[in-house]
Scaffold this motif. Sequence first.
Motif, mmCIF file in Angstrom:
data_model
loop_
_atom_site.group_PDB
_atom_site.id
_atom_site.type_symbol
_atom_site.label_atom_id
_atom_site.label_comp_id
_atom_site.label_asym_id
_atom_site.label_seq_id
_atom_site.Cartn_x
_atom_site.Cartn_y
_atom_site.Cartn_z
ATOM 1 N N LEU A 1 0.841 -1.198 0.000
ATOM 2 C CA LEU A 1 0.000 0.000 0.000
ATOM 3 C C LEU A 1 0.874 1.245 0.000
ATOM 4 C CD1 LEU A 1 -2.592 -1.101 2.713
ATOM 5 C CD2 LEU A 1 -2.961 -1.058 0.227
ATOM 6 N N ARG A 2 0.317 2.318 -0.540
ATOM 7 C CA ARG A 2 1.023 3.594 -0.543
ATOM 8 C C ARG A 2 0.023 4.692 -0.202
ATOM 9 N NH1 ARG A 2 4.208 3.630 -5.367
ATOM 10 N NH2 ARG A 2 2.297 4.044 -6.535
ATOM 11 N N LEU A 3 0.459 5.614 0.658
ATOM 12 C CA LEU A 3 -0.405 6.706 1.113
ATOM 13 C C LEU A 3 0.106 8.020 0.547
ATOM 14 C CD1 LEU A 3 -2.808 7.504 3.000
ATOM 15 C CD2 LEU A 3 -1.095 7.892 4.790
ATOM 16 N N LEU B 1 0.275 -5.634 -7.710
ATOM 17 C CA LEU B 1 -0.612 -5.920 -8.834
ATOM 18 C C LEU B 1 -1.620 -7.012 -8.511
ATOM 19 C CD1 LEU B 1 1.946 -5.751 -11.793
ATOM 20 C CD2 LEU B 1 0.335 -3.994 -11.018
ATOM 21 N N ARG B 2 -1.321 -7.840 -7.502
ATOM 22 C CA ARG B 2 -2.252 -8.903 -7.114
ATOM 23 C C ARG B 2 -3.412 -8.341 -6.296
ATOM 24 N NH1 ARG B 2 2.136 -12.450 -4.105
ATOM 25 N NH2 ARG B 2 2.543 -10.302 -3.400
ATOM 26 N N GLY B 3 -3.268 -7.090 -5.818
ATOM 27 C CA GLY B 3 -4.327 -6.466 -5.046
ATOM 28 C C GLY B 3 -4.148 -6.664 -3.549
ATOM 29 N N ARG B 4 -4.683 -5.760 -2.783
ATOM 30 C CA ARG B 4 -4.643 -5.828 -1.321
ATOM 31 C C ARG B 4 -5.999 -5.418 -0.758
ATOM 32 N NH1 ARG B 4 0.418 -6.690 1.366
ATOM 33 N NH2 ARG B 4 1.632 -7.775 -0.223
ATOM 34 N N ALA B 5 -6.395 -6.088 0.323
ATOM 35 C CA ALA B 5 -7.637 -5.752 1.008
ATOM 36 C C ALA B 5 -7.301 -5.036 2.313
ATOM 37 C CB ALA B 5 -8.443 -7.010 1.289
ATOM 38 N N THR B 6 -8.043 -3.978 2.598
ATOM 39 C CA THR B 6 -7.840 -3.220 3.826
ATOM 40 C C THR B 6 -9.119 -2.441 4.114
ATOM 41 O OG1 THR B 6 -6.378 -1.665 4.976
ATOM 42 C CG2 THR B 6 -6.853 -1.209 2.648
ATOM 43 N N ARG C 1 -11.177 -3.714 -1.447
ATOM 44 C CA ARG C 1 -10.072 -4.381 -2.146
ATOM 45 C C ARG C 1 -9.526 -3.441 -3.204
ATOM 46 N NH1 ARG C 1 -7.518 -8.976 -2.458
ATOM 47 N NH2 ARG C 1 -6.476 -9.555 -4.424
ATOM 48 N N LEU C 2 -8.252 -3.164 -3.090
ATOM 49 C CA LEU C 2 -7.581 -2.301 -4.048
ATOM 50 C C LEU C 2 -6.804 -3.177 -5.028
ATOM 51 C CD1 LEU C 2 -6.235 0.461 -1.618
ATOM 52 C CD2 LEU C 2 -8.367 0.453 -2.930
ATOM 53 N N ASP C 3 -7.170 -3.078 -6.301
ATOM 54 C CA ASP C 3 -6.505 -3.882 -7.335
ATOM 55 C C ASP C 3 -6.524 -3.089 -8.639
ATOM 56 O OD1 ASP C 3 -9.431 -6.037 -7.320
ATOM 57 O OD2 ASP C 3 -9.148 -4.031 -8.185
ATOM 58 N N ALA C 4 -6.307 -3.747 -9.743
ATOM 59 C CA ALA C 4 -6.233 -3.049 -11.028
ATOM 60 C C ALA C 4 -7.542 -2.355 -11.375
ATOM 61 C CB ALA C 4 -5.840 -4.028 -12.133
ATOM 62 N N ASN C 5 -8.652 -2.921 -10.959
ATOM 63 C CA ASN C 5 -9.948 -2.316 -11.261
ATOM 64 C C ASN C 5 -10.239 -1.093 -10.395
ATOM 65 O OD1 ASN C 5 -10.584 -4.242 -13.243
ATOM 66 N ND2 ASN C 5 -11.244 -5.697 -11.650
ATOM 67 N N ARG C 6 -9.755 -1.143 -9.173
ATOM 68 C CA ARG C 6 -9.920 -0.006 -8.254
ATOM 69 C C ARG C 6 -8.613 0.153 -7.485
ATOM 70 N NH1 ARG C 6 -14.446 0.759 -3.404
ATOM 71 N NH2 ARG C 6 -14.190 3.033 -3.202
ATOM 72 N N PRO C 7 -7.646 0.811 -8.083
ATOM 73 C CA PRO C 7 -6.321 0.861 -7.462
ATOM 74 C C PRO C 7 -6.192 1.833 -6.293
ATOM 75 C CG PRO C 7 -6.309 2.062 -9.524
ATOM 76 C CD PRO C 7 -7.660 1.429 -9.420
#
Length: 751
Positions: free
Chosen positions: A453-455, A481-486, A526-532
């Motif tokens: 993640l980056r802020l 690129l695999r996405g992260r959930a937070t 979930r932050l991924d390519a669709n919603r980065p």
Amino acid sequence: MSTASGDPTTGTADFSATPLADTFFPEEWESGQESVRGEYATEANATEGATGGATAGGTAGGTAGGTERAAEQRQAAAAAAGPAHRPTRGRYRGTSGGYELILRMDVDSVPGGPKVLRKVSGDFFSTGGGTQAYFGSFIVDAPTGTQVVIRGIASYTWQTAYTLVRVTVPRSRTNQRPGAATVEFLRPPRQLGATYVCPYVSPYFRTVEWEQDSVAGAVPFLSYDTGSLPQPANSPARILTVPRAYAEAGIELLVSGTANVIANNQNGWTNTELHGAMETNFSLWRNAPQWKMWLLVAGSYEGMAGVRGIMFDAADTFQRQGCAVFYDLIQGAGPEEQRAMLRTYVHEIGHAFNLLHSWQKNLATPPAPLGGNNGFADLSWMNYPQNYQPLNGNGGAAAYWGAFPFQFTDNEQLHLRHGFYRNVVMGANAFATGAADIEPALFDEPLTDESGLRLGLRADKSALAFGEPAVVELKLETTDLRGRATHNHLHPDDELVSIAIRQPSGRTVLYRPLLRRCVDQDQTVRLDANRPAIYSSAYIGYGRDGHYFQQPGTYQLRAAYLASDGSRIVSPVLRLDVRHPVSEADLRLGELMMGEEQGKILALRGSDSPALQSGNDALQEVIERHGTHPFAVYARLAKGLNFEHEFKSLSPDKTELTVRPPDPKSGIEQLAQVVKVSQQGKGVDNLTLNLASRRLARAYARQGDLEEANSTLDRLVRHFDTPAFKPYVKDAVRDQADSTKARLTEEFGGG
């Protein structure tokens, strides 16, 4: 604390005492009277008192004649015993095991002498060859025992097991040379560590060399007779110079060097000019901590009317070495002008000692409690006379001078006499450094970061006008690129994101929302390519601690996000400037926006509270008299959001709830202007524009105009449908607009 190895409290008992320094006593400390009896009375004193009572031969409740004879016999015994004992107070110095100890004893005085704070403190310096470096400091807050043996638990600037301090001072009389103090450091209960024998140095706790220069035409202050104008009964009339005022606090100001007269600047002095003048004309100046300071009697200060003085050396690494008073404003030969001039000199020099204003004492190092009325009730050199407001009665300058005893408060004297070395000595800790509400290191970047993640932290403007609300945008995005959930609690009001603000003074504070929101529900994204990325906009100009951006200068902001897995994501530093007002109109507008009540209204996005009426009046004045000014958009936003929504209020006895219904007409009047100006790029940020547009649409729907409500939302979508915005941002805005249309249709009918 120094990086030197070892611990000065655990060394051997071997020592080599330094030679005795000058033992000059200021006249007011040489009263020749016996020490005050009580908790600190010595065993010798107690014996003398008992002997006098026995010699009188009378029992308790004896005759008047017996009392007179007892008094005569006590006087005769005192005369036979010789001069009175010296008070156990002042500065001592000794060495042991490669360390030098500067000891300050503040446990005894004489009747009419300086106030006793009942503290013992000291500074350690490591010595090696021809060099010396500061190691650390300690203070014993509540020493107990007698004047001969004093002991207590110390607080240190470093960790040590030898926390018990025992000081032994031999008794001496006023006609004898003061004895050396033996200082022992023990590991409780009785393991002896280092021992220092510290010969007496001075009755003053600290000595500062003071150099003063003046511009051509300025007449430096000399002295003021405190009896020349009405003063409180408990403040004896006396001639006060600046050094004498500090001597009464136990600090010696030694006038050094030759007073130079330098060319004046008729256009006023800037901070840069003052600093340059200090480096050029301060013969003792160097970039190092030292008990030396410079004061310039300048003409006037450029850029701000009404400035009587300034501790201007607050921008470089070695601060608090220079201050200035501005003669054009404080000059005058009358007693009122001379009295005010004395206060200005003492006040500005107080800043060089790292003393804050009376209403800022909770920012001191260590934090000190504020006096009454948030410090405005302090009768201190560090208060402003016009700010003085006692707990009872009238305040203002006349009340201040009528009650001011020409002295520092106890907490200020504690700082001057016993504050840790680097917090007091000129050129060490920056002004108010250590007075942070948070530790800035908590916002340092992690050594490793595998959070994915980056802020980001940004503002629409790199500089704000004085009084302009501070709004920042936060962006949380994935780097995996695999996405992260937070979690998606990105607003600092949710208290899972913290924003540190380093103010121009050097103080680092934490933005604290006016109201705490406990976000204990699970809102995972979930932050991924669709919603980065996700975004949030926050007004951080006002919070629980008041206004955070009320001083012109450069601010440094940094945010930290606590992710669902416990990762701490830290943003890069955001620099944000607050410009000085350039005209009286700018200053007036800034004041209209910067009131406490206005800050609360902006933070709350509007309010009908009677307690905030003057704040609402000020914002209304901005709208009516300065409607085309950029500040008006913020006033309109707060009022428009408030009008669009109902407002609930309880009666004073809390038995009745009154609901003020929404006022869509007034809401539209204000919010339509906010949206129009902002879509032109001259108003609020895009995230706030999104909010204002949706609330404006709701106001139209409340009024029965669903068509205009939908048109408002369509214009919002078109505003974001440009190459300036990423596709996922456009999609998010479109989704919000569509869902808002659906809710408005459901709530207000679609025909």
